[in-house]
Design an enzyme around this catalytic site. Sequence first.
Site, mmCIF file in Angstrom:
data_model
loop_
_atom_site.group_PDB
_atom_site.id
_atom_site.type_symbol
_atom_site.label_atom_id
_atom_site.label_comp_id
_atom_site.label_asym_id
_atom_site.label_seq_id
_atom_site.Cartn_x
_atom_site.Cartn_y
_atom_site.Cartn_z
ATOM 1 C CB CYS A 108 -0.979 -0.017 1.174
ATOM 2 S SG CYS A 108 -0.215 0.024 2.812
ATOM 3 C CG ASP A 124 -5.482 5.712 2.398
ATOM 4 O OD1 ASP A 124 -5.504 5.300 3.577
ATOM 5 O OD2 ASP A 124 -4.572 6.425 1.942
ATOM 6 C CG ASN A 134 4.342 -1.665 5.286
ATOM 7 O OD1 ASN A 134 5.459 -1.975 5.705
ATOM 8 N ND2 ASN A 134 3.385 -2.551 5.182
ATOM 9 C CB CYS A 160 -3.795 1.741 6.925
ATOM 10 S SG CYS A 160 -3.516 3.223 7.922
ATOM 11 N NE ARG A 161 -4.593 1.482 1.677
ATOM 12 C CZ ARG A 161 -4.410 2.248 0.627
ATOM 13 N NH1 ARG A 161 -5.293 2.222 -0.353
ATOM 14 N NH2 ARG A 161 -3.362 3.039 0.531
ATOM 15 C CB SER A 162 0.223 -3.466 2.868
ATOM 16 O OG SER A 162 1.045 -2.550 3.545
#
Length: 149
Positions: free
Chosen positions: A3, A117, A6, A8-10
């Site tokens: 993401c 996001d 690095n 939040c999402r990934s």
Amino acid sequence: MVCLGNICRSPLAEGLLRSKVNPDEVEVDSAGTAAYHVGEAPDIRTIMTGRKHGINLSSLVGRQFKTVDFDYFDRIYVMDHSNLNNVLNMARNEADRAKVDLILNEIKAGSNQDVPDPYYGGDEGFEQVYRLLDAATDTIVEKLKDGRI
Ligand code: 4NP
């Protein structure tokens, strides 16, 4: 799993997939295209979302995506089109490019949808991201089992 930051999402994608595979068979990692959060733990909202679902993300450490990741990993899942452009810009050849895809294409091939996001929003955004990534990683596991990955 890639993401922007690095944090939040990934990290959620990494923790989810890792929780579903045999670590002796599949290595999972995550990275950000940006360097803003290198060396940091995931966002506290990421950690709390993982914890709610029994996934411990507190020991993860942010790092930046690097060219050698194309050599080491078989598949590179990006969260949105911005990540996709950034990663593809680093690709050296067609073999590198072929490893990269938007992770939500695992739920619906060719849909080309972004994982939103959640950084500037509230906790419910993290829960939504969790649900999307839970579904996508389920499909990745199925593909791993029957050899499509
Ligand atoms: P991520 O979210 O890419 O899912 O980790 C973000 C984290 C940090 C920032 C943006 C998005 N930031 O601008 O610092």
